[in-house]
Design an enzyme around this catalytic site. Structure first.
Site, PDB file in Angstrom:
ATOM      1  CB  SER A 154       1.457   1.296  -0.996  1.00  0.00           C
ATOM      2  OG  SER A 154       1.782   2.671  -1.023  1.00  0.00           O
ATOM      3  CE1 TYR A 167       5.073   0.580  -5.221  1.00  0.00           C
ATOM      4  CE2 TYR A 167       3.551   2.179  -4.276  1.00  0.00           C
ATOM      5  CZ  TYR A 167       4.497   1.190  -4.105  1.00  0.00           C
ATOM      6  OH  TYR A 167       4.863   0.798  -2.839  1.00  0.00           O
TER       7      TYR A 167
HETATM    8  N1  LIG Z   1       9.505   1.502   1.308  1.00  0.00           N
HETATM    9  C1  LIG Z   1       8.345   2.134   1.221  1.00  0.00           C
HETATM   10  O1  LIG Z   1       8.276   3.371   1.388  1.00  0.00           O
HETATM   11  C2  LIG Z   1       7.073   1.380   0.969  1.00  0.00           C
HETATM   12  C3  LIG Z   1       5.849   2.024   1.232  1.00  0.00           C
HETATM   13  C4  LIG Z   1       4.662   1.345   0.992  1.00  0.00           C
HETATM   14  C5  LIG Z   1       4.692   0.055   0.492  1.00  0.00           C
HETATM   15  N2  LIG Z   1       5.889  -0.550   0.255  1.00  0.00           N
HETATM   16  C6  LIG Z   1       5.852  -1.911  -0.290  1.00  0.00           C
HETATM   17  O2  LIG Z   1       6.538  -2.773   0.582  1.00  0.00           O
HETATM   18  C7  LIG Z   1       7.061  -3.875  -0.127  1.00  0.00           C
HETATM   19  C8  LIG Z   1       8.519  -4.064   0.242  1.00  0.00           C
HETATM   20  O3  LIG Z   1       9.231  -2.904  -0.122  1.00  0.00           O
HETATM   21  P1  LIG Z   1      10.583  -2.443   0.589  1.00  0.00           P
HETATM   22  O4  LIG Z   1      10.397  -1.045   0.991  1.00  0.00           O
HETATM   23  O5  LIG Z   1      11.011  -3.460   1.583  1.00  0.00           O
HETATM   24  O6  LIG Z   1      11.535  -2.426  -0.699  1.00  0.00           O
HETATM   25  P2  LIG Z   1      12.962  -3.096  -0.971  1.00  0.00           P
HETATM   26  O7  LIG Z   1      13.298  -2.680  -2.359  1.00  0.00           O
HETATM   27  O8  LIG Z   1      13.897  -2.794   0.115  1.00  0.00           O
HETATM   28  O9  LIG Z   1      12.634  -4.653  -0.922  1.00  0.00           O
HETATM   29  C9  LIG Z   1      11.829  -5.259  -1.891  1.00  0.00           C
HETATM   30  C10 LIG Z   1      12.311  -6.682  -2.056  1.00  0.00           C
HETATM   31  O10 LIG Z   1      11.459  -7.331  -3.020  1.00  0.00           O
HETATM   32  C11 LIG Z   1      12.290  -8.068  -3.907  1.00  0.00           C
HETATM   33  N3  LIG Z   1      11.646  -8.219  -5.213  1.00  0.00           N
HETATM   34  C12 LIG Z   1      11.371  -7.225  -6.088  1.00  0.00           C
HETATM   35  N4  LIG Z   1      10.843  -7.752  -7.208  1.00  0.00           N
HETATM   36  C13 LIG Z   1      10.787  -9.089  -7.010  1.00  0.00           C
HETATM   37  C14 LIG Z   1      10.340 -10.171  -7.818  1.00  0.00           C
HETATM   38  N5  LIG Z   1       9.847  -9.975  -9.058  1.00  0.00           N
HETATM   39  N6  LIG Z   1      10.400 -11.425  -7.312  1.00  0.00           N
HETATM   40  C15 LIG Z   1      10.894 -11.635  -6.065  1.00  0.00           C
HETATM   41  N7  LIG Z   1      11.362 -10.652  -5.270  1.00  0.00           N
HETATM   42  C16 LIG Z   1      11.300  -9.393  -5.743  1.00  0.00           C
HETATM   43  C17 LIG Z   1      13.557  -7.257  -4.006  1.00  0.00           C
HETATM   44  O11 LIG Z   1      14.633  -8.031  -4.492  1.00  0.00           O
HETATM   45  C18 LIG Z   1      13.747  -6.770  -2.585  1.00  0.00           C
HETATM   46  O12 LIG Z   1      14.501  -7.655  -1.803  1.00  0.00           O
HETATM   47  C19 LIG Z   1       6.835  -3.559  -1.609  1.00  0.00           C
HETATM   48  O13 LIG Z   1       5.699  -4.260  -2.080  1.00  0.00           O
HETATM   49  C20 LIG Z   1       6.571  -2.075  -1.599  1.00  0.00           C
HETATM   50  O14 LIG Z   1       5.790  -1.653  -2.689  1.00  0.00           O
HETATM   51  C21 LIG Z   1       7.070   0.078   0.489  1.00  0.00           C
END
Ligand SMILES: NC(=O)c1ccc[n+]([C@@H]2O[C@H](COP(=O)([O-])OP(=O)(O)OC[C@H]3O[C@@H](n4cnc5c(N)ncnc54)[C@H](O)[C@@H]3O)[C@@H](O)[C@H]2O)c1
Length: 275
Positions: A154, A167
């Protein structure tokens, strides 16, 4: 078409958001997919969790590209279950070339007010879960003679952010893991990189909790009111990027186009970290 033809990619967090976009984009370019997700709520997370129906939708979309997909409902904190799922997927699809460690959670609170459980669950999922994913998959990449790992960090892996110290610590930890693994696995032609998104338009941010953090002045902030505040984080005048933007970067890093790119922290951040 065909930028990752006949490769196999593991994607954690594949039920929705960035993970789903990665699975579909890699499949569009010729990869078969091993899709892993917990498909349920994770403790300490107040926004709604992904569901089995979400993973069904990923499966449907990947199959619509003509590629194969093997799914597993697994928590990335469970190393043994993850290894079983990865081994089964590899046995079915014939190998493993690309690993997307994408599963993650978020919640917020001032650093000194986080509960022990909030802290520990964050580290367990967002850092240890990434390590478990790498550990379960590396032997397959090594036996293949090479491969690529893309760890989703991130902008919070490159700079401090207020209200998400746990985080931020986990996402910085992912960078340390990436840098050490890149060195350890380089002799095996396995490349390891991290991607660093700014806000991405997924359920992780499009929920009441995050909207309130960005718009404390509003009782029930709308998507538009959230966007007005979110735009101030980025250099480009946009509130957030789309999951496809992370998926396209993943595709480059996972494909042979990125064959000499390793140990890189790639921001996909609309300039946020330089702002
Ligand atoms: N959305 C944002 O703004 C953003 C920004 C920077 C980084 N990220 C990172 O991107 C990645 C994906 O996030 P996203 O935005 O798609 O979020 P999201 O919540 O839409 O998807 C995350 C997915 O991970 C799964 N998950 C969570 N914990 C889990 C576990 N213990 N075991 C297996 N699966 C698990 C969830 O069920 C979900 O399907 C994350 O690591 C997040 O930190 C997101």
């Amino acid at each position: 078409m065909g930028r990752v033809s006949n490769k196999v990619a593991l994607v954690t967090g594949a039920a929705r958001g960035i993970g789903r976009a990665q699975a579909i984009r890699l499949a569009e370019e010729g990869a078969d997919i091993i899709a892993v997700d917990v498909c349920g709520p994770v403790e300490t997370v107040v926004s709604p969790g992904a569901t089995p129906a979400d993973l069904d939708e990923t499966v449907r979309a990947v199959e619509a590209t003509g590629r194969r997909i093997v799914r597993a409902v697994v928590d990335v904190r469970d190393g043994a279950a993850l290894r079983t799922a990865v081994d089964a997927g590899v046995a079915e699809l014939g190998g493993l070339d690309i690993v997307c460690a994408t599963a993650g959670i978020s919640n917020s609170g001032p650093a000194l007010e986080l509960t022990e459980q909030q802290w520990q669950t964050m580290i367990d999922v967002n850092l240890t879960g990434v390590w478990q994913t790498c550990k379960a998959s590396a032997p397959h990449l090594i036996s293949r003679g090479g491969g690529a790992m893309i760890l989703t960090s991130s902008i919070a892996g490159l700079r401090g952010l207020v209200g998400v110290a746990h985080y931020t610590a986990a996402k910085h930890g992912v960078v340390g893991l990436m840098r050490s693994l890149a060195k350890e696995l380089a002799p095996h032609h396995v490349r390891v990189n991290s991607v660093h998104p700014t806000n991405v338009d997924t359920p992780m941010i499009q929920n009441d909790m995050v909207r309130k953090v960005f718009r404390p002045d509003r009782e029930n902030p709308t998507r538009e009111e959230f966007a007005e505040a979110a735009v101030t984080m980025n250099m480009l005048p946009i509130p957030w990027v789309e999951p496809i933007d992370i998926a396209n970067a993943t595709l480059f890093l996972g494909s042979d186009e990125g064959r000499y790119v390793t140990a890189v922290t790639l921001p996909i951040d609309a300039g946020s970290t330089q702002r």
